[in-house]
Design a protein around this motif. Structure first.
Motif, short mmCIF file in Angstrom:
data_model
loop_
_atom_site.label_atom_id
_atom_site.label_comp_id
_atom_site.label_asym_id
_atom_site.label_seq_id
_atom_site.Cartn_x
_atom_site.Cartn_y
_atom_site.Cartn_z
N SER A 1 0.93 -1.21 0.03
CA SER A 1 0.15 -0.05 -0.01
C SER A 1 0.83 1.44 -0.11
CB SER A 1 -0.77 0.06 1.08
OG SER A 1 -0.24 -0.25 2.34
N GLN A 2 1.99 1.30 0.75
CA GLN A 2 2.77 2.49 0.80
C GLN A 2 3.73 2.63 -0.49
OE1 GLN A 2 4.95 1.61 4.34
NE2 GLN A 2 4.10 3.29 5.52
N LYS B 1 2.19 1.69 -3.25
CA LYS B 1 1.44 1.82 -4.19
C LYS B 1 0.79 3.55 -4.06
CE LYS B 1 -3.54 0.75 -4.96
NZ LYS B 1 -4.51 -0.04 -4.43
N TYR B 2 1.04 4.06 -3.00
CA TYR B 2 0.60 5.67 -2.87
C TYR B 2 1.79 6.52 -3.56
CZ TYR B 2 -3.22 4.56 0.55
OH TYR B 2 -4.28 4.02 1.28
N SER B 3 3.07 5.96 -3.17
CA SER B 3 3.99 6.82 -3.76
C SER B 3 4.00 6.64 -5.33
CB SER B 3 5.57 6.03 -3.30
OG SER B 3 5.32 6.06 -1.88
N MET C 1 1.21 6.24 -7.17
CA MET C 1 0.23 7.08 -7.81
C MET C 1 0.56 8.48 -7.77
SD MET C 1 -1.89 4.81 -8.85
CE MET C 1 -3.22 5.87 -9.14
N ILE C 2 1.26 8.90 -6.67
CA ILE C 2 1.79 10.20 -6.58
C ILE C 2 2.38 10.77 -7.71
CG2 ILE C 2 3.02 12.12 -5.26
CD1 ILE C 2 2.17 10.50 -2.56
#
Ligand SMILES: Nc1ncnc2c1ncn2[C@@H]1O[C@H](COP(=O)(O)OP(=O)(O)OP(=O)(O)O)[C@@H](O)[C@H]1O
Length: 209
Positions: free
Chosen positions: A80-81, A83-85, A87-88
């Motif tokens: 998840s972490q 993935k967030y990075s 996506m940013i």
């Protein structure tokens, strides 16, 4: 008299019906009478009906199928972490944002920073924007791992133990440097924690020219 009149009416009606059935748009009743034109188009009775029956024109478009972000997230099994990075960065790349993206992804060794860099690189490559990304690292091993350059080689600096001491000079007329960086919009620096302040300052001067 009434009988004749009725008979005449029935005759006219039959004539009109026969002409309509035979598909002719003009019904001639009698030589001395006005011609009745039958309008073939449908008369609108309701604006709602007109709206619902209106069929929009069909246009054929060809779509280019880019790999979706989700494909890459799955391929690199990003957590998840990560993935967030991911996506940013990719949203910034795909968006029309003019603001600079400054991002720091800290983490202990083995937490998956390189895995994230691989996923981001893949997205740039598959969307034909590989030239926009440049990767740098302070050591040659780290640079080789991310398929990038060392900061020293970017700066044109030789290592301390090298016999050939040379320093690259930066100026507004440095065409070689300009060509190297013409398409670069994103810069990833791996292992930034081991970059000394003087090297960072030197690098900063280089990219601002
Ligand atoms: N989401 C993931 N799915 C599968 N494997 C992963 C994932 N994240 C990391 N790994 C694996 O874990 C190991 C360590 O990850 P990685 O090299 O990316 O860490 P790192 O934070 O860059 O470490 P270092 O700072 O030491 O370079 C690697 O073998 C990598 O393939």
């Amino acid at each position: 008299m009434i009988k004749n009149w009725k008979h005449d009416i029935e005759n006219r009606r039959d004539k009109a019906r026969n002409y309509l059935i035979s598909g002719e748009n003009t019904v001639e009743i009698r030589d001395d009478e006005v011609q009745i034109e039958v309008i073939a188009t449908e008369i609108r009775t309701s604006s709602f009906k007109a709206q619902t029956t209106a069929v929009p024109p069909v246009t054929i478009t060809t779509t280019i199928s880019f790999p979706t972000k989700m494909d890459i997230i799955k391929q690199f099994t990003l957590n998840s972490q990560q993935k967030y990075s991911f996506m940013i960065v990719t949203r910034h790349l795909d968006g029309s944002a003019d603001n600079q993206l400054l991002m720091c992804v800290p983490g202990c060794g083995g937490t998956g920073k390189f895995q994230l860099i691989r996923a981001i690189t893949k997205y740039f490559q598959l969307t034909k924007r590989g030239k926009m990304l440049r990767k740098l690292a302070p050591t040659s091993i780290a640079a080789a791992e991310i398929d990038g350059l060392t900061i020293h080689s970017f700066l044109g600096k030789s290592h301390k133990n090298s016999k050939k001491k040379q320093k690259r000079t930066f100026g507004p007329d440095d065409m070689k440097l300009e060509n190297e960086w013409r398409h670069v919009k994103y810069l990833i620096i791996d292992e930034i924690s081991i970059i000394g302040l003087s090297l960072l300052a030197c690098f900063n001067r280089g990219v601002w020219v």
